[in-house]
Design an enzyme around this catalytic site. Structure first.
Site, short mmCIF file in Angstrom:
data_model
loop_
_atom_site.label_atom_id
_atom_site.label_comp_id
_atom_site.label_asym_id
_atom_site.label_seq_id
_atom_site.Cartn_x
_atom_site.Cartn_y
_atom_site.Cartn_z
CB CYS A 245 -0.91 -0.03 1.22
SG CYS A 245 -1.96 1.44 1.35
CG HIS A 274 -4.10 -1.25 -1.26
ND1 HIS A 274 -4.49 -1.23 0.06
CD2 HIS A 274 -4.77 -2.29 -1.83
CE1 HIS A 274 -5.35 -2.21 0.28
NE2 HIS A 274 -5.53 -2.87 -0.84
CG HIS A 320 -7.91 5.67 1.63
ND1 HIS A 320 -7.11 5.87 2.72
CD2 HIS A 320 -8.42 4.43 1.77
CE1 HIS A 320 -7.14 4.79 3.49
NE2 HIS A 320 -7.93 3.90 2.93
CE1 TYR A 333 -11.54 2.13 0.25
CE2 TYR A 333 -11.82 3.00 2.47
CZ TYR A 333 -11.12 2.22 1.56
OH TYR A 333 -10.00 1.54 1.96
C1 CS2 Z 1 -6.75 0.70 3.71
C2 CS2 Z 1 -7.03 -0.22 4.91
O1 CS2 Z 1 -5.57 2.15 5.11
C3 CS2 Z 1 -5.60 1.62 4.01
O2 CS2 Z 1 -4.75 1.82 3.19
O3 CS2 Z 1 -6.44 0.05 2.56
O4 CS2 Z 1 -8.28 0.10 5.42
C4 CS2 Z 1 -7.00 -1.66 4.60
O5 CS2 Z 1 -8.17 -1.99 3.93
C5 CS2 Z 1 -6.89 -2.60 5.79
O6 CS2 Z 1 -5.93 -2.18 6.68
C6 CS2 Z 1 -6.55 -4.00 5.34
O7 CS2 Z 1 -6.83 -4.92 6.32
MN MN Z 2 -4.21 0.36 1.60
#
Ligand code: CS2
Ligand code: MN
Length: 359
Positions: A245, A274, A320, A333
């Site tokens: 992410c 992500h 996000h 979202y």
């Molecule tokens: C999201 C999280 O914060 C983020 O980047 O993607 O809410 C994510 O869905 C969860 O931590 C995964 O378990």
């Molecule tokens: Mn994420």
């Protein structure tokens, strides 16, 4: 690679599958069963139902975010074995429904943490933000209340009221636990779950801590490259994978995201991407921004190029987004900014593929 979009289900998402299917370049949804309490087995039928609904809109359902890990597993309590067994049963059902990737996190008590869910940006849009000054001296209970009060009435993943009701008790249980203790508990979980995931063709994809730093004194073990090395070594399997992410890891500018992608991608450990951008103002003061590189601190082109270089074939999603065009929705979202974001990613992807000559 499949471009995906997180979907909260017919009942809980203000965005329809048809709308998601209309986003150019969209291949699939990332779904979950939000009504199943953490620790219980996910039944097969509702998973198949998501798949059916998705397919009606020409979308795949191959990716779950998240099957959450029960706190007793993170705490290493004797009751963890029962919850691990349930986790494995959920994975088997997910596999039967055609799922290939399961995202999860191992953050004690809280999932992601922010100090503002609607920070106004220069252009009148709002975005999620974090400022450690605002956390200092604050009680987690007050922080949680603020989050709930500002969520536009939506339940936020990781901030479910049942979980928050037990906050004080949970904090007491974690008292004295350090990173190594938490790592031992992750290892125990992975050693039990990963062989089963491998058997049923699922890749587990641990999500980094968000933000990647200890919050309220709780241990955090998915913060940087070194932490990822340690997790990779716990079980040597492609099913012991990562969600990279960019917005979570990238809020620490010392994390070199393209390098992390290339390194773990070559080890076949990246199961899920992500991609989002953030503006880091000073260490641990940041807000989310539009995906385009020029708006934030991350070089999204370099990130997409790294994803290309590892020949990634899993799911990618815009993470996000901001709230724009007066949209009212679940913080982070909304439809509009995430749809714009994924199109930017698709554009970069097409261009990189053309120029580098793969497809
Ligand atoms: C999201 C999280 O914060 C983020 O980047 O993607 O809410 C994510 O869905 C969860 O931590 C995964 O378990
Ligand atoms: Mn994420």
């Amino acid at each position: 690679m499949r471009f995906t979009f997180r979907w909260y289900g017919e009942k809980d998402d203000q965005i329809s599958l048809q709308q998601i299917g209309q986003i150019p370049g969209m291949d699939g949804i990332v779904g979950a069963l939000f009504d199943i309490p953490v620790g219980e087995v996910w039944p097969l039928e509702p998973l198949r139902e998501i798949k059916r609904q998705a397919e009606k809109n020409n979308l795949y359902f191959k990716d779950i975010e998240s099957i959450n890990v029960h706190e007793d597993i993170k705490l290493g309590l004797p009751s963890r074995d029962k919850y691990i067994e349930n986790y494995i049963l959920s994975l088997r059902n997910a596999a039967k429904a055609g799922v290939e990737v399961v995202c999860y996190n191992f953050m004690p008590v809280f999932d992601w943490t922010r100090t503002d869910l609607a920070k106004p940006l220069y252009d009148g849009s709002t975005a999620l933000a974090y400022d450690y000054h605002l956390i200092a001296g604050k009680k987690p209970q007050d922080m949680a209340k603020e989050i709930l009060d500002n969520s536009n009435g939506f339940v936020l993943p990781g901030w479910e009221p049942e979980r928050l009701a037990q906050l004080t008790e949970l904090f007491n249980q974690y008292d004295g636990m350090d990173e190594d203790d938490l790592r031992d508990n992750l290892k125990y979980f992975l050693q039990a779950v990963v062989p089963e995931a491998e058997n049923c063709g699922i890749k587990m994809a641990i999500h980094p801590d968000d933000p990647p730093i200890s919050v309220f004194g709780l241990p955090r073990i998915v913060k940087n490259e070194k932490d990822l090395d340690k997790i990779a070594a716990m079980v040597d399997s492609e099913s012991n994978g990562f969600t990279i992410c960019t917005g979570s890891l990238g809020s620490n500018l010392k994390n070199d995201i393209p390098h992390i992608i290339r390194k773990f991608g070559r080890q076949k450990r990246i199961a899920f991407m992500h991609v989002r951008n953030i503006q880091v103002h000073e260490p641990w003061v940041f807000n989310e921004v539009a995906h385009k590189s020029k708006h934030g601190s991350l070089d999204i082109f370099e990130i997409m190029k790294a994803i290309y270089d590892i020949d990634f074939d899993g799911p990618i999603r815009p993470d996000h987004g901001r709230m724009i065009w007066d949209e009212k929705g679940r913080p982070g979202y909304g439809l509009f900014d995430r749809a714009l974001g994924v199109n930017y990613l698709c554009g970069l992807w097409d261009a990189i593929n053309r120029i580098c000559g793969r497809k």
